[in-house]
Motif scaffolding. Sequence first.
Motif, PDB file in Angstrom:
ATOM      1  N   LYS A  61       0.813  -1.221   0.000  1.00 47.26           N
ATOM      2  CA  LYS A  61       0.000   0.000   0.000  1.00 47.26           C
ATOM      3  C   LYS A  61       0.840   1.262   0.000  1.00 47.26           C
ATOM      4  N   THR A  62       2.101   1.179   0.412  1.00 44.15           N
ATOM      5  CA  THR A  62       2.891   2.399   0.580  1.00 44.15           C
ATOM      6  C   THR A  62       4.202   2.421  -0.189  1.00 44.15           C
ATOM      7  N   ARG A  63       4.598   1.309  -0.803  1.00 45.32           N
ATOM      8  CA  ARG A  63       5.905   1.271  -1.473  1.00 45.32           C
ATOM      9  C   ARG A  63       5.824   0.580  -2.824  1.00 45.32           C
ATOM     10  N   TRP A  64       6.650   1.076  -3.733  1.00 45.45           N
ATOM     11  CA  TRP A  64       6.798   0.404  -5.018  1.00 45.45           C
ATOM     12  C   TRP A  64       7.759  -0.761  -4.873  1.00 45.45           C
ATOM     13  N   GLY A  65       8.724  -0.621  -3.970  1.00 46.25           N
ATOM     14  CA  GLY A  65       9.696  -1.680  -3.764  1.00 46.25           C
ATOM     15  C   GLY A  65      10.426  -1.471  -2.457  1.00 46.25           C
ATOM     16  N   SER A  66      11.112  -2.524  -2.026  1.00 40.45           N
ATOM     17  CA  SER A  66      11.945  -2.420  -0.831  1.00 40.45           C
ATOM     18  C   SER A  66      13.028  -3.484  -0.898  1.00 40.45           C
ATOM     19  N   CYS A  67      14.082  -3.252  -0.119  1.00 43.54           N
ATOM     20  CA  CYS A  67      15.210  -4.173  -0.057  1.00 43.54           C
ATOM     21  C   CYS A  67      15.587  -4.349   1.406  1.00 43.54           C
ATOM     22  N   SER A  68      15.649  -5.590   1.862  1.00 43.28           N
ATOM     23  CA  SER A  68      16.033  -5.843   3.252  1.00 43.28           C
ATOM     24  C   SER A  68      17.552  -5.935   3.363  1.00 43.28           C
ATOM     25  N   SER A  69      18.057  -5.888   4.584  1.00 41.93           N
ATOM     26  CA  SER A  69      19.503  -5.987   4.805  1.00 41.93           C
ATOM     27  C   SER A  69      20.042  -7.355   4.364  1.00 41.93           C
ATOM     28  N   LYS A  70      19.180  -8.355   4.263  1.00 42.19           N
ATOM     29  CA  LYS A  70      19.588  -9.684   3.786  1.00 42.19           C
ATOM     30  C   LYS A  70      19.546  -9.789   2.263  1.00 42.19           C
ATOM     31  N   GLY A  71      19.109  -8.710   1.605  1.00 45.28           N
ATOM     32  CA  GLY A  71      19.061  -8.723   0.149  1.00 45.28           C
ATOM     33  C   GLY A  71      17.765  -9.231  -0.431  1.00 45.28           C
ATOM     34  N   ASN A  72      16.747  -9.391   0.422  1.00 46.67           N
ATOM     35  CA  ASN A  72      15.439  -9.802  -0.089  1.00 46.67           C
ATOM     36  C   ASN A  72      14.732  -8.593  -0.672  1.00 46.67           C
ATOM     37  N   ASN A  93      11.294  -6.810  -2.387  1.00 46.27           N
ATOM     38  CA  ASN A  93       9.844  -6.814  -2.521  1.00 46.27           C
ATOM     39  C   ASN A  93       9.468  -5.782  -3.562  1.00 46.27           C
ATOM     40  N   PHE A  94       8.556  -6.160  -4.449  1.00 43.24           N
ATOM     41  CA  PHE A  94       8.077  -5.230  -5.464  1.00 43.24           C
ATOM     42  C   PHE A  94       6.556  -5.246  -5.489  1.00 43.24           C
ATOM     43  N   ASN A  95       5.992  -4.092  -5.760  1.00 36.69           N
ATOM     44  CA  ASN A  95       4.556  -3.963  -5.881  1.00 36.69           C
ATOM     45  C   ASN A  95       4.128  -4.502  -7.241  1.00 36.69           C
ATOM     46  N   TYR A  96       3.116  -5.350  -7.251  1.00 36.47           N
ATOM     47  CA  TYR A  96       2.663  -5.959  -8.507  1.00 36.47           C
ATOM     48  C   TYR A  96       2.229  -4.916  -9.536  1.00 36.47           C
ATOM     49  N   GLN A  97       1.808  -3.726  -9.079  1.00 38.13           N
ATOM     50  CA  GLN A  97       1.320  -2.699  -9.996  1.00 38.13           C
ATOM     51  C   GLN A  97       2.435  -2.132 -10.889  1.00 38.13           C
ATOM     52  N   LEU A  98       3.705  -2.385 -10.533  1.00 41.55           N
ATOM     53  CA  LEU A  98       4.810  -1.952 -11.397  1.00 41.55           C
ATOM     54  C   LEU A  98       4.681  -2.552 -12.797  1.00 41.55           C
ATOM     55  N   TYR A  99       4.127  -3.733 -12.870  1.00 45.36           N
ATOM     56  CA  TYR A  99       3.938  -4.419 -14.146  1.00 45.36           C
ATOM     57  C   TYR A  99       3.160  -3.552 -15.132  1.00 45.36           C
ATOM     58  N   TYR A 100       2.232  -2.765 -14.634  1.00 44.83           N
ATOM     59  CA  TYR A 100       1.334  -1.971 -15.472  1.00 44.83           C
ATOM     60  C   TYR A 100       1.884  -0.583 -15.798  1.00 44.83           C
ATOM     61  N   LEU A 101       2.983  -0.203 -15.164  1.00 50.57           N
ATOM     62  CA  LEU A 101       3.564   1.111 -15.420  1.00 50.57           C
ATOM     63  C   LEU A 101       4.500   1.033 -16.620  1.00 50.57           C
ATOM     64  N   PRO A 102       4.888   2.183 -17.183  1.00 51.33           N
ATOM     65  CA  PRO A 102       5.872   2.152 -18.272  1.00 51.33           C
ATOM     66  C   PRO A 102       7.154   1.434 -17.830  1.00 51.33           C
ATOM     67  N   ASP A 103       7.774   0.704 -18.754  1.00 46.45           N
ATOM     68  CA  ASP A 103       8.959  -0.098 -18.430  1.00 46.45           C
ATOM     69  C   ASP A 103      10.084   0.719 -17.804  1.00 46.45           C
ATOM     70  N   GLU A 104      10.236   1.967 -18.226  1.00 50.38           N
ATOM     71  CA  GLU A 104      11.338   2.770 -17.660  1.00 50.38           C
ATOM     72  C   GLU A 104      11.127   3.044 -16.165  1.00 50.38           C
ATOM     73  N   LEU A 105       9.869   3.067 -15.718  1.00 55.41           N
ATOM     74  CA  LEU A 105       9.603   3.263 -14.295  1.00 55.41           C
ATOM     75  C   LEU A 105       9.849   1.970 -13.515  1.00 55.41           C
ATOM     76  N   LEU A 106       9.470   0.843 -14.096  1.00 57.04           N
ATOM     77  CA  LEU A 106       9.806  -0.448 -13.487  1.00 57.04           C
ATOM     78  C   LEU A 106      11.321  -0.558 -13.338  1.00 57.04           C
ATOM     79  N   ASP A 107      12.052  -0.246 -14.406  1.00 55.56           N
ATOM     80  CA  ASP A 107      13.511  -0.335 -14.354  1.00 55.56           C
ATOM     81  C   ASP A 107      14.091   0.597 -13.291  1.00 55.56           C
ATOM     82  N   TYR A 108      13.556   1.800 -13.171  1.00 56.59           N
ATOM     83  CA  TYR A 108      14.045   2.732 -12.147  1.00 56.59           C
ATOM     84  C   TYR A 108      13.880   2.126 -10.756  1.00 56.59           C
ATOM     85  N   VAL A 109      12.717   1.549 -10.458  1.00 56.24           N
ATOM     86  CA  VAL A 109      12.482   0.972  -9.129  1.00 56.24           C
ATOM     87  C   VAL A 109      13.429  -0.208  -8.900  1.00 56.24           C
TER      88      VAL A 109
END
Length: 193
Positions: free
Chosen positions: A123-134, A136-152
């Motif tokens: 609900k609040t993030r497009w993506g995140s990265c944990s200290s362990k390298g895991n 997380n990405f928001n599924y809605q990135l799929y529907y955005l322009p590819d350059e925005l997916l790549d930026y995230v």
Amino acid sequence: MNIYRNIELQKENQTLVLSVVRSARKTIGLQVCENGDAVLRIPNQLSADALQKFLDSEHAWIWKKVEQMQTRMEQRQETGAVPVGELSRDELEKIKKKIESRVNAYKKAMGVTIGWITIRNQKTRWGSCSSKGNLNFNYQLYYLPDELLDYVVIHELAHRRYMDHSKEFWAEVEKYCPDYRERRQQLKKYKLV
């Protein structure tokens, strides 16, 4: 479940009809559905006076929630995003594969390692990265322009080197996304609500 009555809330020239449902609950809850219906769930024992007091005190909050849902619906119309609950297993797999392929391409180019990749309806993030390298990405990135997916993706992978937003972090992002400032501004027009 028992519909108690409908209540109309006014704001400027708008009217919101709330369906009030009494049930064996202890707190008041608001549900705003994607079709615009609003349901106020209240405890069985809540008096009419207490309900009115709640409505008076939370008037702005209720309208804010309704406006957030309207924004979400408008954005979904613009991007073509399907509510996650309506996606088939095949569609979810297609979304995951696209995001994972971008991650794998950039992690190789950037020379970083990662843990798990998870696709969620955050609900609040497009993506995140944990200290362990895991990642997380928001599924809605799929529907955005590819350059925005790549930026995230680049942004989150840069956190594998710098777990902050320091000058060094942004320099790392810029190596792989020279126009990241413009892409970041573009991404801000899409709301996660």
